[in-house]
Design a protein around this motif. Structure first.
Motif: not given
Length: 464
Positions: A439-447
């Motif tokens: 699971v890839t989580v990127n809170n900056v771009i809300n991805f």
């Protein structure tokens, strides 16, 4: 008869006492050595020597008898030998009587010639006078009387009569000796006549040998028998002194009878002798492997046969052969289920522009591996790693499906990688399909997105 036979006994008490005292004196200094009657122990010669009774015993023979020493005794014989032929002297003839002729012949110069005159009485021939022990023959000689043949001797029933000139002597047969006037058997076995076994018999003895020996031609000593010449052992034979030993070839052991060999069941020694199964053979053993394996060079281990490399498989040209421990499988060509499309031979992708792909993993990567049954745990068996990295993103690794028995778990080793751990042994043959999710989580771009590795694990039937 003019002689006597005496075996150390005298008619008078004085003679008997003197003989006994002499015998005791001869026996005592022998330091434990005892001799038979008529012999004395000689310290210097270290043996029993004959006693000269004619010199030791006073007045051994009576009257005009002459004492003759014998080996172990003595004889009394007449002093004057009478074994010469008797020659009578010729008697003188009587003077003949002549008639008076003085008146007839007056001439003194005339004397008639003398003539022999036969006697008027019969002439009697002289008879030989023979001493005791001899008899007169017809020719006038004295011949010896064989008292032994005529049975006129006085030997003890246990003794043997030996004729001598004018008499006889009593002796003992071979194997006997004279003790107290009686012939008693000599126990030859007491004197070591036989090398091994001895059996005393009256007047003699018999030698024999222990098992493993034979009697030599001298009938006294024994010789070792080489039993190995008769091949008593089923395998090898080693001759020993008086016996033999059997030995067995490698892989055999000596049976309880000591001669035959029985096969050793090496397979019963240890269950770890062969990696799979041990088969006993005469004198040895062999290891066999299950189908899909071959026996390695060490003769005990099992090595997997790669049917995909050898071509010994049933896969078609449209299929892919996948080898695993102890077998193989034919993989069909990848077919991605909608809304996934095939990207490569082992990867399906669901495009983000496709509304049907929402909430679905972005890619599904198909992987295959094999695993030995009962593998020791814990064990690292598979590794995942993010190939694309985004600034500000982090990754979560987890087992999404297939871990019903909870044999596996994911351990994250870094921010972008994780390892699949086998935590419980799995017994095959078995096929396990795991969906390993990243699971890839990127809170900056809300991805938030995920990728799946569909790992198919072929668990072998055997632990090798």
């Amino acid at each position: 008869m003019l002689f006597e036979i005496r075996s150390f006994r005298s008619c008078s008490s004085a003679r008997m006492l003197a003989a006994l005292v002499f015998i005791l004196l001869c026996i005592q200094p022998g330091h434990g050595q005892s001799c038979t009657e008529g012999f004395a122990y000689d310290r210097r010669a270290r043996q029993c020597v004959d006693v000269d009774e004619c010199r030791v015993l006073p007045d051994a023979c009576r009257g005009d008898m002459r004492c003759v020493n014998q080996n172990g005794g003595y004889l009394c014989l007449p002093r004057t030998p009478y074994n010469q032929p008797f020659r009578p002297e010729t008697p003188a003839l009587p003077e003949p009587a002549y008639p008076d002729t003085s008146g007839v012949f007056s001439d003194p110069s005339f004397i008639p010639a003398a003539r022999s005159v036969e006697p008027s009485y019969p002439r009697v021939r002289g008879t030989a006078q023979c001493v005791l022990g001899y008899s007169a023959a017809e020719d006038g000689t004295c011949n010896d009387i064989d008292e032994c043949e005529t049975n006129s001797h006085h030997c003890n029933p246990t003794q043997v009569c030996i004729n001598t000139a004018g008499g006889y002597t009593c002796s003992c047969s071979e194997g006997y000796w004279l003790i107290g006037g009686q012939c008693q058997d000599i126990d030859e076995c007491r004197y070591g006549y036989c090398q091994q076994l001895c059996a005393n018999v009256p007047g003699s003895y018999s030698c024999s040998c222990n098992p493993g020996f034979i009697l030599n031609p001298d009938s006294r000593t024994c010789q070792d028998v080489d039993e190995c010449e008769d091949e008593p052992c089923s395998h090898g034979c080693f001759n020993t002194y008086g016996s033999f030993m059997c030995n067995c070839d490698e892989g055999f052991e000596l049976a309880s009878d000591g001669t035959s060999c029985i096969d050793l069941d090496e397979c019963s020694f240890s269950e770890f002798l062969c990696q799979h199964r041990c088969v006993n053979t005469p004198g040895s053993f062999s290891c066999i492997c299950p189908p899909g394996y071959y026996v390695y060079e060490d003769g005990r281990s099992c090595e997997d046969i790669n049917e995909c490399d050898t071509g010994n498989n049933t896969c078609t040209t449209a299929q892919v052969c996948f080898n695993f421990q102890g077998g193989y499988t034919c993989l069909d060509a990848l077919q991605c289920r909608p809304p996934y499309i095939e990207v490569t031979d082992n990867q399906c992708m669901c495009s983000a522009e496709n509304p049907a792909c929402r909430e679905k993993p972005f890619t599904i990567l198909y992987r295959h591996m094999d695993l030995s049954s009962g593998r020791s745990v814990p064990a690292d068996i598979f590794q995942m790693q993010a190939t694309t990295r985004y600034p500000g993103a982090f990754y979560i690794f987890q087992i999404k499906s297939g871990n019903d028995g909870r044999e596996f778990y994911m351990r994250q080793t870094s921010n972008v990688s994780a390892t699949l751990i086998l935590s419980r042994p799995i017994t095959g043959p078995k096929e396990v399909v795991l969906d390993l999710e990243m699971v890839t989580v990127n809170n900056v771009i809300n991805f938030r997105g995920s990728s799946i590795i569909r790992l198919t694990i072929f668990v072998s039937e055997h632990p090798f």
